[in-house]
Enzyme design. Structure first.
Site, mmCIF file in Angstrom:
data_model
loop_
_atom_site.group_PDB
_atom_site.id
_atom_site.type_symbol
_atom_site.label_atom_id
_atom_site.label_comp_id
_atom_site.label_asym_id
_atom_site.label_seq_id
_atom_site.Cartn_x
_atom_site.Cartn_y
_atom_site.Cartn_z
ATOM 1 N N ALA B 20 0.824 -1.207 0.000
ATOM 2 C CA ALA B 20 0.000 0.000 0.000
ATOM 3 C C ALA B 20 0.859 1.259 0.000
ATOM 4 C CB ALA B 20 -0.913 -0.012 1.222
ATOM 5 N N GLU B 21 2.010 1.185 0.635
ATOM 6 C CA GLU B 21 2.866 2.357 0.783
ATOM 7 C C GLU B 21 4.110 2.272 -0.094
ATOM 8 O OE1 GLU B 21 2.856 5.002 3.205
ATOM 9 O OE2 GLU B 21 0.776 4.497 3.698
ATOM 10 N N ASP B 151 5.557 -3.615 14.052
ATOM 11 C CA ASP B 151 4.686 -4.397 13.165
ATOM 12 C C ASP B 151 5.178 -5.836 13.090
ATOM 13 O OD1 ASP B 151 2.742 -5.069 11.293
ATOM 14 O OD2 ASP B 151 3.878 -4.283 9.590
HETATM 15 N N1 ATP Z 1 16.122 -8.220 2.430
HETATM 16 C C1 ATP Z 1 15.254 -8.985 1.788
HETATM 17 N N2 ATP Z 1 15.687 -9.964 0.969
HETATM 18 C C2 ATP Z 1 14.797 -10.726 0.285
HETATM 19 N N3 ATP Z 1 13.472 -10.583 0.351
HETATM 20 C C3 ATP Z 1 12.986 -9.638 1.162
HETATM 21 C C4 ATP Z 1 13.843 -8.790 1.913
HETATM 22 N N4 ATP Z 1 13.094 -7.905 2.597
HETATM 23 C C5 ATP Z 1 11.825 -8.198 2.298
HETATM 24 N N5 ATP Z 1 11.740 -9.239 1.436
HETATM 25 C C6 ATP Z 1 10.520 -9.801 0.882
HETATM 26 O O1 ATP Z 1 9.722 -8.737 0.416
HETATM 27 C C7 ATP Z 1 8.497 -8.679 1.132
HETATM 28 C C8 ATP Z 1 8.139 -7.217 1.450
HETATM 29 O O2 ATP Z 1 9.120 -6.582 2.235
HETATM 30 P P1 ATP Z 1 8.730 -5.540 3.375
HETATM 31 O O3 ATP Z 1 7.821 -6.214 4.340
HETATM 32 O O4 ATP Z 1 9.960 -4.910 3.883
HETATM 33 O O5 ATP Z 1 7.930 -4.454 2.478
HETATM 34 P P2 ATP Z 1 6.594 -3.659 2.822
HETATM 35 O O6 ATP Z 1 6.187 -2.950 1.592
HETATM 36 O O7 ATP Z 1 6.808 -2.852 4.042
HETATM 37 O O8 ATP Z 1 5.618 -4.843 3.099
HETATM 38 P P3 ATP Z 1 4.201 -4.785 3.814
HETATM 39 O O9 ATP Z 1 3.289 -4.148 2.831
HETATM 40 O O10 ATP Z 1 3.939 -6.257 4.041
HETATM 41 O O11 ATP Z 1 4.409 -4.013 5.099
HETATM 42 C C9 ATP Z 1 8.714 -9.498 2.383
HETATM 43 O O12 ATP Z 1 7.553 -10.115 2.824
HETATM 44 C C10 ATP Z 1 9.737 -10.531 1.937
HETATM 45 O O13 ATP Z 1 9.107 -11.658 1.362
#
Ligand code: ATP
Lengths: 199, 246
Positions: B20-21, B151
């Site tokens: 979403a963000e 979170d």
């Molecule tokens: N350092 C990393 N290396 C590989 N895959 C990753 C890494 N960080 C995150 N991911 C993958 O990418 C997805 C999304 O990352 P993250 O949760 O940081 O993003 P987000 O946009 O904040 O997600 P959400 O909308 O779930 O809060 C994670 O669920 C994971 O599967």
């Protein structure tokens, strides 16, 4: 010469590692003189010395160096350099504080520098040939493979500059030197990557 | 207008997740794989305000990561920051989320995930119980450094794949987008409670799993544990009351 290339950038970063070097003091004098020299002579000397001269003992890995270079090129492409050139910006990005003079004093070449990394940022179309010729004129030292960097790092100094000594990540690894070096490299490289949003 | 280097980097990257963000990509910097998190502009927010907010969020997440790294908490390293573009680049972790490795998880609510293959915890060289213990230890290190995640879910923890990396199994805590620093026992207890609720809603019959997390958390917290424990009981009580009323 080795290089870092990035698919999203038009620039290439050439670099070379010398260990030891025998003429640190005279290189430093030339850099200082070139900065203030007047006329076409001055321009020529600035062109000749157009490198980042980095004290290699403060670099913890090639990824550390690459990260500093990458951030400096990004900043340059945004017209947001905090220093005069992309080369001095690399030194700024490597130093943990925002003090430019300090960055140059610590991470640049000094009279006591024993191992030297030279970096030149160029358009991708430019070859390394004339850089090699220039460096032969400037540096009196032994060109060594970049992989020897690992044995050159002055870990105690890096820890001091980054104030890492009391961090739990270091106390947790104090009995395993190799592990601790990896931890330091990870923290230092990450700090360089986020330097633009620190402080 | 010419596109910026960072925009070009994103354009050449493979999409991992649309949140979403933020939009998440897999990319590479000088041959090194990285995860790129791009906080895009919200059309309905004021452009200047939005730019500043985005910058502050990128900076905030980067600061939380460096704090964790110094505290010895297992998190991805930082690889690049372009706050102007809303981009944070971090170490690519070869592995998968803990959520997907626990059998019988409820279907993902965030439709954005592209991969759905079943993977087993055993392929990661650990039992579920061992993984829970690793998690508890990381959370304790984080709280001892006064970092609140904000979170905690099993989606925000990853297990590194030992076979594919040749490195020992390791848990990484990810997504510090909502994190902040606090010395308050209340904030630490709520952090744990959020995770407990996440376990209960995504992993049926997970009491013993969360129990293992808490057990290793307790061991690592030492004398700090009793205050958090007491507060966690309070927080649970408040939660129960609220659900009875509401
Ligand atoms: N350092 C990393 N290396 C590989 N895959 C990753 C890494 N960080 C995150 N991911 C993958 O990418 C997805 C999304 O990352 P993250 O949760 O940081 O993003 P987000 O946009 O904040 O997600 P959400 O909308 O779930 O809060 C994670 O669920 C994971 O599967």
């Amino acid at each position: 010469m080795d290089s870092f290339t990035f698919d999203h950038l038009d620039a290439i970063a050439y670099y070379a590692l010398y260990a030891p070097i025998n003429n640190a003091a005279s290189i430093r004098q030339r850099i200082v003189a070139a900065a203030t020299a007047d006329g076409p002579e001055g321009d020529r000397e600035r062109e000749e010395m157009n490198f980042a001269f980095i004290d290699a003992s403060l670099i913890t890995s090639l990824l550390h160096l690459q990260t500093g270079i990458h951030q400096a090129i990004l900043t340059d492409s945004q017209g947001a350099l905090r220093t005069k050139t992309v080369h001095s910006e690399i030194l700024w990005s490597l130093n943990p504080t925002n003090n430019i003079t300090e960055a140059i004093r610590r991470y640049g070449i000094s009279d006591s520098t024993k191992s030297l990394l030279v970096v030149h940022i160029a358009p991708k179309s430019q070859s390394a040939e004339d850089l090699k010729a220039k460096l032969q004129r400037i540096v009196d030292g032994t060109l060594v493979p970049a992989s020897t960097l690992a044995g050159i790092t002055d870990w105690a100094k890096v820890k001091k500059y980054y104030k890492l000594n009391n961090d739990p990540a270091l106390t947790a690894t104090k009995t395993d030197e190799e592990e601790q070096h990896a931890v330091i490299d990870n923290i230092v490289t990450s700090s360089v990557a986020m330097k633009s949003v620190t402080g | 207008m010419a596109i910026s280097p960072t925009q070009r980097l994103i354009a050449d990257s493979a999409s991992v997740l649309q949140g979403a963000e933020a939009k998440v990509y897999k990319s590479s910097l000088g041959g090194v794989p990285v995860l790129i998190k791009h906080r895009f502009n919200k059309k309905y927010r004021h452009p200047i305000l939005d730019g500043n907010l985005t910058k502050a969020r990128v900076a905030g997440e980067a600061r939380a990561l460096i704090r964790c790294l110094r505290a010895g908490v297992s998190v991805p390293a930082i690889r690049m920051v372009d706050a102007t573009e809303g981009v944070l680049g971090i170490e690519w972790i070869e592995g998968t989320s803990v959520r997907r490795l626990i059998p019988g998880a409820e279907p993902e609510d965030d439709e954005g995930h592209t991969s759905t293959e079943e993977e087993a915890m055993a392929d990661y060289g650990v039992t579920i119980d061992e993984a829970m213990k690793l998690i508890g230890t990381e959370l304790a290190k984080m709280h001892l450094a006064d970092i609140i995640h904000g979170d905690l879910t099993t989606s925000n923890m990853m297990l590194r794949h030992p076979g594919r990396t040749g490195l020992p199994p390791r848990v990484y805590i990810i997504d510090f987008g909502l994190s902040y620093t606090s010395t308050l026992v209340e904030d630490k207890a709520v952090d744990l409670y959020v995770l407990e609720r996440a376990f209960a809603s995504t992993h049926p019959e997970s009491e013993s799993m969360f129990g293992s997390v808490l057990k290793s958390y307790e061991e690592r917290m030492g004398k700090e544990w009793s205050a958090v424990k007491r507060r966690l009981e309070d927080v649970r009580m408040r939660g129960r009351k609220r659900s009875m009323v509401g």
